[in-house]
Each structure stands twice: as C-alpha cells, then as structure tokens.
Design a protein around this motif. Structure first.
Motif, PDB file in Angstrom:
ATOM      1  N   PHE A   1      -0.934   3.677   1.683  1.00 17.30           N
ATOM      2  CA  PHE A   1      -0.545   2.475   2.417  1.00 17.30           C
ATOM      3  C   PHE A   1      -1.782   1.701   2.875  1.00 17.30           C
ATOM      4  CE2 PHE A   1       1.208   0.955   6.721  1.00 17.30           C
ATOM      5  CZ  PHE A   1       1.612  -0.244   6.175  1.00 17.30           C
TER       6      PHE A   1
ATOM      7  N   LEU B   1      -5.053  -4.839  -1.722  1.00 13.12           N
ATOM      8  CA  LEU B   1      -4.616  -6.217  -1.495  1.00 13.12           C
ATOM      9  C   LEU B   1      -5.811  -7.139  -1.263  1.00 13.12           C
ATOM     10  CD1 LEU B   1      -1.404  -6.440   0.698  1.00 13.12           C
ATOM     11  CD2 LEU B   1      -1.810  -7.366  -1.570  1.00 13.12           C
TER      12      LEU B   1
ATOM     13  N   LEU C   1      -3.701   0.270  -0.126  1.00 11.71           N
ATOM     14  CA  LEU C   1      -3.043  -0.894  -0.709  1.00 11.71           C
ATOM     15  C   LEU C   1      -3.195  -2.111   0.192  1.00 11.71           C
ATOM     16  CD1 LEU C   1       0.212   0.620  -2.192  1.00 11.71           C
ATOM     17  CD2 LEU C   1      -1.474  -0.728  -3.434  1.00 11.71           C
ATOM     18  N   LEU C   2      -3.056  -1.854   1.499  1.00  7.87           N
ATOM     19  CA  LEU C   2      -3.047  -2.979   2.426  1.00  7.87           C
ATOM     20  C   LEU C   2      -4.457  -3.540   2.631  1.00  7.87           C
ATOM     21  CD1 LEU C   2      -0.741  -4.322   3.923  1.00  7.87           C
ATOM     22  CD2 LEU C   2      -1.485  -3.141   5.970  1.00  7.87           C
TER      23      LEU C   2
ATOM     24  N   ILE D   1       0.671   9.427   2.059  1.00  3.42           N
ATOM     25  CA  ILE D   1       1.422   8.180   2.144  1.00  3.42           C
ATOM     26  C   ILE D   1       0.659   7.145   2.979  1.00  3.42           C
ATOM     27  CG2 ILE D   1       3.502   7.120   3.121  1.00  3.42           C
ATOM     28  CD1 ILE D   1       4.952   9.758   2.321  1.00  3.42           C
ATOM     29  N   LEU D   2       0.154   7.607   4.144  1.00  6.30           N
ATOM     30  CA  LEU D   2      -0.598   6.686   4.998  1.00  6.30           C
ATOM     31  C   LEU D   2      -1.861   6.203   4.298  1.00  6.30           C
ATOM     32  CD1 LEU D   2      -0.365   8.089   8.639  1.00  6.30           C
ATOM     33  CD2 LEU D   2       0.457   5.897   7.756  1.00  6.30           C
TER      34      LEU D   2
ATOM     35  N   ASN E   1      -7.026  -8.779  -4.086  1.00  3.47           N
ATOM     36  CA  ASN E   1      -6.109  -9.784  -4.606  1.00  3.47           C
ATOM     37  C   ASN E   1      -5.772 -10.859  -3.574  1.00  3.47           C
ATOM     38  OD1 ASN E   1      -5.545  -8.845  -7.316  1.00  3.47           O
ATOM     39  ND2 ASN E   1      -4.735  -7.038  -6.296  1.00  3.47           N
ATOM     40  N   MET E   2      -6.472 -10.827  -2.437  1.00  8.45           N
ATOM     41  CA  MET E   2      -6.204 -11.810  -1.392  1.00  8.45           C
ATOM     42  C   MET E   2      -6.308 -13.218  -1.968  1.00  8.45           C
ATOM     43  SD  MET E   2      -5.275 -10.772   1.409  1.00  8.45           S
ATOM     44  CE  MET E   2      -4.973  -9.169   2.101  1.00  8.45           C
TER      45      MET E   2
ATOM     46  N   SER F   1      -1.946 -25.603  -2.134  1.00  2.43           N
ATOM     47  CA  SER F   1      -2.497 -24.254  -2.213  1.00  2.43           C
ATOM     48  C   SER F   1      -4.010 -24.290  -2.405  1.00  2.43           C
ATOM     49  CB  SER F   1      -1.838 -23.467  -3.336  1.00  2.43           C
ATOM     50  OG  SER F   1      -2.302 -23.936  -4.578  1.00  2.43           O
TER      51      SER F   1
ATOM     52  N   LEU G   1       2.507  17.348   6.642  1.00  4.29           N
ATOM     53  CA  LEU G   1       1.318  16.673   7.139  1.00  4.29           C
ATOM     54  C   LEU G   1       0.499  16.126   5.973  1.00  4.29           C
ATOM     55  CD1 LEU G   1       0.157  18.947  10.101  1.00  4.29           C
ATOM     56  CD2 LEU G   1       1.136  16.638  10.196  1.00  4.29           C
TER      57      LEU G   1
ATOM     58  N   PHE H   1      -5.726 -14.686  -4.995  1.00  3.08           N
ATOM     59  CA  PHE H   1      -5.076 -14.325  -6.255  1.00  3.08           C
ATOM     60  C   PHE H   1      -5.616 -15.170  -7.402  1.00  3.08           C
ATOM     61  CE2 PHE H   1      -1.343 -14.574  -9.150  1.00  3.08           C
ATOM     62  CZ  PHE H   1      -1.333 -13.245  -9.517  1.00  3.08           C
ATOM     63  N   PHE H   2      -5.899 -16.436  -7.121  1.00  3.17           N
ATOM     64  CA  PHE H   2      -6.483 -17.275  -8.168  1.00  3.17           C
ATOM     65  C   PHE H   2      -7.448 -18.273  -7.543  1.00  3.17           C
ATOM     66  CE2 PHE H   2      -2.490 -19.338  -6.917  1.00  3.17           C
ATOM     67  CZ  PHE H   2      -2.910 -20.629  -6.628  1.00  3.17           C
TER      68      PHE H   2
ATOM     69  N   PRO I   1      -6.963 -23.791   1.688  1.00  2.00           N
ATOM     70  CA  PRO I   1      -6.481 -22.546   2.283  1.00  2.00           C
ATOM     71  C   PRO I   1      -6.219 -22.664   3.779  1.00  2.00           C
ATOM     72  CG  PRO I   1      -8.723 -22.281   1.391  1.00  2.00           C
ATOM     73  CD  PRO I   1      -8.369 -23.729   1.297  1.00  2.00           C
TER      74      PRO I   1
END
Lengths: 236, 147, 49
Positions: free
Chosen positions: B17, B25, B20-21, B13-14, B28-29, B144, B7, B31-32, B147
């Motif tokens: 996850f 992220l 990061l998500l 892990i969750l 970094n959505m 790019s 557990l 990125f530039f 958007p």
C-alpha cells in the motif's frame, strides 16, 4: 448455558425473502432496458456510451459500501458491539465485489474508447489499490480466529482502506490522468443523466439487499461459531 | 504461529500500500507531459521513454492505411511535436481529439509512439445536426496543461 | 480491427449480471452452509448436555 442457547436461537436471523432479491433485480433490469432504449448514440463513442450505466453506478456503490465500512468500523472501535463489526465486514465484501466489477467494466469500456485495456494512471492505480486493500481485509478476517482481535484489526484496516475512497475520487482532479473527470448534468445529455440516475438507484437497491443478506449470514456464522465453542467447553 | 502469519501478512499489505501510494504512484504523478513541457526539457527529453499528452492538431493527421503509418501533430496551444505511430488508431482518434502517446522523441525531433491512447472528455452528448467541431478538447487540454 | 462496439456493450452488461447473480448464488450457498453448521453444532451441544 441453556439460557444462552435460547438467546442464540431467538437471535438466529431469518432469510430475507427471495422475493426481495427478485424485486431488486427486476428494478435493475427495467432501469437498464429503459435507459438503453432511450439513449441516443453519443457523438464520439456511439453506443459505447451505454457502458456508463453499469460502470459508473458500480463505482458509486463501491464508494458507498466502503463508506459504510468506515462508519461501522469507527462505531465498533467506539462501542465494541459485535453487530457493528459484522455489518462492516458485510459491506466490505459487497464493496469488494462492486470494486472488482468497476475495474473490469472500466477495462471493457477503455479498450474500444481509449485504445487500451489498462494504464497506470492515478485513477486506475488508486482504484486497484482500493480493491487490494479490501481483498486484504477479507483475507485478514479469514486468518484471525479470536473474534475480538479479528474485529479490532479489521476495523483498523477498514478505516485505512476507506480513507482511500476520497483519494480515488479526487485523483482525476489532483493528477493528470487518462481517465476523465467526473461528468455532471451540465456535461451530460439529459437522456444520459436520467439513465444514469435510474441505474444508480436500481443498483443501490441491489447493494442494500446484498449487505443486508450478507449480514444475516454473518450472524448465522457467528451463532454457529459460538455454539461450537460452547459445545467444546461442555465436552471438557 | 497464526499471529505471526497475520502480522507478516499485514506488514506486506501495508508495505505494498505504502509503496503504491508513495513510490509507484509518485512516478506516475505526472502521467504525461504536454508538448511545451517536453520541448522545454531540450536534449534531456530526447531518447527517453515518456508519455506525451495533448490535442491532435486539426488538419495534421496523415494516415497511410497500406503501410499502417500514422502521422499527426500533438499541440497544447503553446508547443507542437510531430508524432509517428504504427497500427490502426482507436476509433475515437480524430482531428482535435485529446491523445496521450507513449514512446520517445527520436533524434529528428519526431515522437516515435509505441502506444496511442485517446483521452475522452467528461462530456457525453448526442450529436446535433450540423455539429462537427470538437472544440471542447482544446479547453480540456489547456486545463490539464496548467497544473 | 477489434470486435465491434456492440460486442463491448453486450460484454459489459453480461459481465454485470454474471457478477451480481454469481454473488447471489454465493450468498445462497453460504447461507445453507451456515445453517447446516449451526444445526449440527447446536445439536451436538444438546447431546453432550
């Protein structure tokens, strides 16, 4: 109990012939040799384009293997057949191997072309997350002893992990990334398209062999596990 | 005991996850930034670490091999920012190529790049005789930029 | 300058084969272990019976 033993013996899987492995790897070698020798140097990156033939099919096989995990995880939760759990687990392990290979090959390709081994853009990060989820999946299976619990929990993780596959694929469309968008036959020289297809088919054969072989071993391991449980019960 | 481990491990892990998500992220959505976007930030965009992406303005590259000093202009068709980088650029770096540079805008309005990355398109072609211009990067960057 | 393009291409193909054949090796050894386990455990089961 004897009937049970006999059913175990008769269900004991045979080894898929080593000749099948040789055949798969021979096809892969031939595909690589053909596509390498028939690819002209690319305009921007020269011979580095040839890394495409291993990196891109490895990524496709990663997606495909995790799709198999998704299908058989759902099937397991629905039908509760042990075979579905073992197929999902086999595909997860093979998928993790291809996922790791994709990441490593991408780094080898990125250093001379982009100028960096790694960057935290959406494509690279989401591919790494996918890898970590399935490493977690495999670790989870090692941790849980009860087969039913192991199957249920890993089916859940497998489904969550596989949901990530479309995110990885779409990441280059949804977000700005260093990684380019997918190529298509219209953006590829015909020689490269052919090489890519040949290598994808060859790697698909290798992957099918891997999952099948791993599944046979998983059944063997389960048979041994069951026999051990029965022996323990008989001992008491 | 083992159940607690599983557990706990599952929660970790969750958590990773989810972080990061939705956290890692998210940052970094974007990125530039394109030159236009960075310029639109005004003084807010000066001195802060940022990634700048665009096309190497054709004819703007000045490379001093002795001092390892590289100067060029990044453009997105609407805005331009001069960039200074040190060290040899990646082999695919050239006029008209897509680039992403990491660094910050100095007080003089020059982007001081600590890292230079070349953005390749999804096109792979053997060069045809006489083919030279890398026109495809113009469209790549313009795509790019919206958007 | 870093290593030449050819070095990177060779490294990519070498790594691919290393990983794929490495996995074959893992499968073969896992198969052997599982068969050994099964033979041992089911053999003991007969003794107990």
């Amino acid at each position: 109990m004897p009937t049970n033993d006999r059913s175990l013996d008769s269900s004991l899987p045979r080894r898929t012939g080593i000749w099948l492995a040789f055949a798969c790897f021979a096809v892969l070698g031939a595909a690589q040799a053909y596509s390498i020798s028939n690819s002209p140097a690319e305009g921007d990156m020269g011979h580095l384009q040839k890394i495409m033939y291993v990196h891109v099919p490895a990524a496709w096989m990663t997606f495909l293997a995790f799709f198999v995990v998704l299908v058989f995880s759902v099937l397991y939760l629905w039908r509760r057949r042990e075979a579905y759990d073992l197929i999902a687990a086999s595909a997860a392990e093979v998928g993790a191997v291809f996922n790791g290979l994709t990441l490593a090959l991408g780094m080898i390709w990125g250093r001379p072309t982009w100028g960096v081994w790694w960057t935290w853009d959406a494509r690279l990060t989401s591919t790494l997350v996918l890898f970590l989820i399935f490493i977690g999946y495999l670790a989870l299976r090692g941790f849980v002893d009860d087969p039913g619990q192991r199957a249920r929990w890993s089916a859940a993780v497998g489904i969550i992990g596989a949901i990530n596959v479309p995110i990885v694929y779409m990441s280059v469309m949804w977000w700005r990334t260093l990684h380019q968008q997918p190529s298509s036959p219209s953006t590829l020289d015909p020689a490269y398209t052919l090489g890519l297809r040949l290598n994808a088919i060859a790697l698909l054969l290798v992957m099918i062999y891997f999952i099948r072989r791993r599944y046979e071993i998983a059944r063997l391991e389960r048979a041994a596990e069951q026999a051990a449980q029965m022996a323990a019960m008989g001992g008491r | 005991m083992k159940r607690a481990w599983v557990l706990g491990g599952g929660a970790v892990i969750l958590g990773v996850f989810a972080w990061l998500l939705f956290g890692g992220l998210e940052k970094n959505m974007v990125f530039f930034l394109t030159p236009r976007e960075l310029l639109a930030k005004g003084t807010e965009g000066v001195g802060v670490p940022v990634r700048l992406g665009g096309q190497v303005k054709p004819g703007s590259v000045k490379w001093d091999a002795q001092a390892l000093d590289l100067r060029f202009t990044v453009t997105d068709g609407g805005g331009e920012i001069p960039v200074r980088a040190t060290g040899a650029p990646p082999q695919m770096f050239r006029d008209g190529m897509g680039v992403i540079v990491e660094g910050r805008v100095g007080t003089g309005g020059v982007f001081e790049a600590s890292n230079l990355m070349v953005k390749h398109s999804n096109e792979y072609r053997a060069p045809k005789p006489g083919e030279e211009a890398h026109e495809k990067y113009k469209t790549l960057i313009q795509q790019s930029a919206t958007p | 300058m870093i290593a030449s393009n050819e070095t990177f291409v060779i490294a990519a193909y070498a790594l691919t084969w290393l990983v794929l054949l490495g996995y074959v090796w893992r499968l073969v050894s896992k198969d052997g272990r599982a068969r050994g386990d099964y033979a041992r455990v089911s053999g003991r089961g007969e003794d107990l019976r």
